[in-house]
Motif scaffolding. Structure first.
Motif, mmCIF file in Angstrom:
data_model
loop_
_atom_site.group_PDB
_atom_site.id
_atom_site.type_symbol
_atom_site.label_atom_id
_atom_site.label_comp_id
_atom_site.label_asym_id
_atom_site.label_seq_id
_atom_site.Cartn_x
_atom_site.Cartn_y
_atom_site.Cartn_z
ATOM 1 N N PHE A 85 -45.898 -0.076 21.573
ATOM 2 C CA PHE A 85 -46.491 1.352 20.268
ATOM 3 C C PHE A 85 -47.741 1.682 20.554
ATOM 4 O O PHE A 85 -48.680 0.521 20.983
ATOM 5 N N GLU A 86 -47.475 2.695 21.105
ATOM 6 C CA GLU A 86 -48.951 3.245 21.289
ATOM 7 C C GLU A 86 -50.302 3.172 19.917
ATOM 8 O O GLU A 86 -51.652 2.991 20.816
ATOM 9 N N ASP A 87 -49.866 2.799 18.672
ATOM 10 C CA ASP A 87 -51.012 2.861 18.180
ATOM 11 C C ASP A 87 -50.814 1.068 18.308
ATOM 12 O O ASP A 87 -50.011 0.419 17.865
ATOM 13 N N ASP A 88 -52.160 0.522 17.877
ATOM 14 C CA ASP A 88 -52.938 -0.620 18.088
ATOM 15 C C ASP A 88 -52.068 -1.483 17.225
ATOM 16 O O ASP A 88 -52.022 -2.259 16.461
ATOM 17 N N GLU A 89 -52.448 -0.740 15.693
ATOM 18 C CA GLU A 89 -52.149 -1.397 13.949
ATOM 19 C C GLU A 89 -50.514 -1.477 14.456
ATOM 20 O O GLU A 89 -50.112 -2.301 13.607
ATOM 21 N N GLU A 90 -49.701 -0.981 14.652
ATOM 22 C CA GLU A 90 -48.081 -0.872 14.182
ATOM 23 C C GLU A 90 -48.103 -2.200 15.662
ATOM 24 O O GLU A 90 -46.854 -3.080 15.458
ATOM 25 N N ASN A 91 -48.454 -2.329 16.483
ATOM 26 C CA ASN A 91 -48.377 -3.811 17.292
ATOM 27 C C ASN A 91 -48.698 -5.154 16.702
ATOM 28 O O ASN A 91 -48.307 -6.319 16.819
ATOM 29 N N LEU A 92 -50.025 -4.434 16.137
ATOM 30 C CA LEU A 92 -50.419 -6.066 14.806
ATOM 31 C C LEU A 92 -49.575 -6.194 14.363
ATOM 32 O O LEU A 92 -49.315 -7.333 13.521
ATOM 33 N N LEU A 93 -48.725 -5.082 13.304
ATOM 34 C CA LEU A 93 -47.846 -5.154 12.219
ATOM 35 C C LEU A 93 -46.891 -6.542 12.897
ATOM 36 O O LEU A 93 -46.223 -7.622 12.248
ATOM 37 N N VAL A 94 -46.585 -6.445 14.588
ATOM 38 C CA VAL A 94 -45.492 -7.824 15.044
ATOM 39 C C VAL A 94 -45.793 -9.107 14.774
ATOM 40 O O VAL A 94 -45.035 -9.938 14.795
ATOM 41 N N ILE A 95 -47.409 -9.230 14.630
ATOM 42 C CA ILE A 95 -48.055 -10.131 15.063
ATOM 43 C C ILE A 95 -47.912 -10.457 13.793
ATOM 44 O O ILE A 95 -46.933 -12.015 13.324
ATOM 45 N N LYS A 96 -48.306 -9.140 12.873
ATOM 46 C CA LYS A 96 -48.371 -9.859 11.101
ATOM 47 C C LYS A 96 -46.609 -10.278 10.721
ATOM 48 O O LYS A 96 -46.714 -11.465 9.970
ATOM 49 N N GLU A 97 -46.095 -10.260 11.353
ATOM 50 C CA GLU A 97 -44.093 -9.919 10.793
ATOM 51 C C GLU A 97 -43.922 -11.758 12.356
ATOM 52 O O GLU A 97 -43.413 -12.164 10.660
ATOM 53 N N ILE A 98 -44.518 -11.811 12.537
ATOM 54 C CA ILE A 98 -44.128 -13.394 13.473
ATOM 55 C C ILE A 98 -44.926 -14.124 12.067
ATOM 56 O O ILE A 98 -43.899 -14.908 11.697
ATOM 57 N N SER A 99 -45.905 -14.334 12.110
ATOM 58 C CA SER A 99 -46.253 -14.623 10.666
ATOM 59 C C SER A 99 -46.015 -14.929 9.870
ATOM 60 O O SER A 99 -45.508 -16.341 9.063
ATOM 61 N N HIS A 100 -45.227 -14.197 9.623
ATOM 62 C CA HIS A 100 -44.724 -14.324 8.015
ATOM 63 C C HIS A 100 -43.436 -14.475 7.951
ATOM 64 O O HIS A 100 -43.138 -15.221 6.621
ATOM 65 N N HIS A 101 -42.991 -15.066 8.694
ATOM 66 C CA HIS A 101 -41.432 -15.627 9.091
ATOM 67 C C HIS A 101 -41.739 -16.923 9.662
ATOM 68 O O HIS A 101 -41.156 -17.569 9.845
ATOM 69 N N LEU A 102 -43.368 -17.851 9.678
ATOM 70 C CA LEU A 102 -43.563 -18.991 9.891
ATOM 71 C C LEU A 102 -43.280 -19.710 9.068
ATOM 72 O O LEU A 102 -44.208 -19.271 8.249
ATOM 73 N N LYS A 103 -43.358 -20.820 8.813
ATOM 74 C CA LYS A 103 -43.752 -21.692 7.809
ATOM 75 C C LYS A 103 -44.802 -22.177 8.034
ATOM 76 O O LYS A 103 -45.346 -22.301 9.576
ATOM 77 N N PRO A 104 -45.712 -22.379 6.831
ATOM 78 C CA PRO A 104 -46.630 -23.138 7.584
ATOM 79 C C PRO A 104 -46.967 -24.436 8.310
ATOM 80 O O PRO A 104 -46.389 -24.831 8.736
ATOM 81 N N LYS A 105 -47.991 -23.829 9.139
ATOM 82 C CA LYS A 105 -48.020 -24.946 10.288
ATOM 83 C C LYS A 105 -47.144 -24.622 11.607
ATOM 84 O O LYS A 105 -46.817 -25.614 12.823
ATOM 85 N N GLY A 106 -46.135 -23.545 11.602
ATOM 86 C CA GLY A 106 -44.990 -23.485 11.713
ATOM 87 C C GLY A 106 -45.413 -22.655 13.690
ATOM 88 O O GLY A 106 -46.467 -22.157 13.490
ATOM 89 N N LYS A 107 -44.770 -22.811 14.662
ATOM 90 C CA LYS A 107 -44.848 -22.792 15.809
ATOM 91 C C LYS A 107 -44.615 -21.217 15.878
ATOM 92 O O LYS A 107 -43.415 -20.830 16.174
#
Length: 213
Positions: A85-107
């Motif tokens: 995605f051209e917008d950095d915020e859109e790419n940041l959303l992807v990493i936030k989604e990775i975090s959202h779908h991880l358990k605490p201390k998930g890898k």
């Protein structure tokens, strides 16, 4: 690479941008419970055909807004499936989604190109033959993106052309985005063999880390 996750059999793994599911099926064979997410229903259908035992959950979804499919012991994003995605915020959303779908201390693992290496060693044109199919790839760098035009030639068929691009993020960019998503980096590798990342020499930038508690 699976060794870098330090998982046990039966753990849940999300393969984000799974495509035709090659990595998802390899992970399932290692004994993990795997879910593959991709935006392309066409690729997911191909994955379902190859998953003859139907052991993997295949889900259509946008990587910026992953469907509500629970949390996982690990999330993997492999083979430069980031930075679309051209917008950095859109790419940041992807990493936030990775975090959202991880358990605490998930890898997590994000397997990305090394922007510095690509910039200095770009192969502008390549051609290969796979059976009766000729695949031509043309690459260029423009406005902080590396773009690729793929032309597929088959006998007695009209040629097909695809285009893709990814933003040339460096390690400091990932460090910033990862810190904003309640994640932390454990290791950065420069090759699938496990060699440590170096800015000018490594062909890959493979980031492994975990979610903070």
């Amino acid at each position: 690479m699976s060794n870098w996750l330090h998982l046990k059999k039966g753990d849940k793994v999300l393969d984000l941008c799974c495509g035709m599911g090659r990595h998802s099926m390899a992970l399932e064979e290692l004994g993990y419970q795997v879910t593959g997410v991709d935006l392309s229903e066409t690729l997911l259908n191909e994955a379902r055909k190859m998953d003859t035992s139907s052991r993997i959950q295949w889900v259509r979804g946008d990587m910026r807004r992953i469907p509500d499919i629970g949390t996982y012991d690990a999330v993997v994003n492999l083979f430069t499936s980031f930075g679309y995605f051209e917008d950095d915020e859109e790419n940041l959303l992807v990493i936030k989604e990775i975090s959202h779908h991880l358990k605490p201390k998930g890898k997590f693992i994000i397997d990305f190109l090394n922007a510095d290496y690509v910039t200095n060693n770009l192969v502008s044109y390549s051609e290969r033959i796979d059976g009766h199919v000729t695949i031509r790839e043309e690459r260029q760098i423009h406005d902080f993106f590396v773009t690729k035009k793929i032309t597929i030639l088959e006998p007695n068929q009209q040629s097909r052309t695809y285009r893709e691009q990814v933003k040339l993020y460096g390690l400091s960019d990932f460090e910033r985005m990862i810190s904003l998503a309640n994640l932390t980096i454990d290791n950065v590798y420069g090759h699938y063999s496990g060699h440590i990342y170096t800015k000018n020499e490594s062909p890959r930038m493979i980031i492994s880390g975990h979610k903070l508690a």
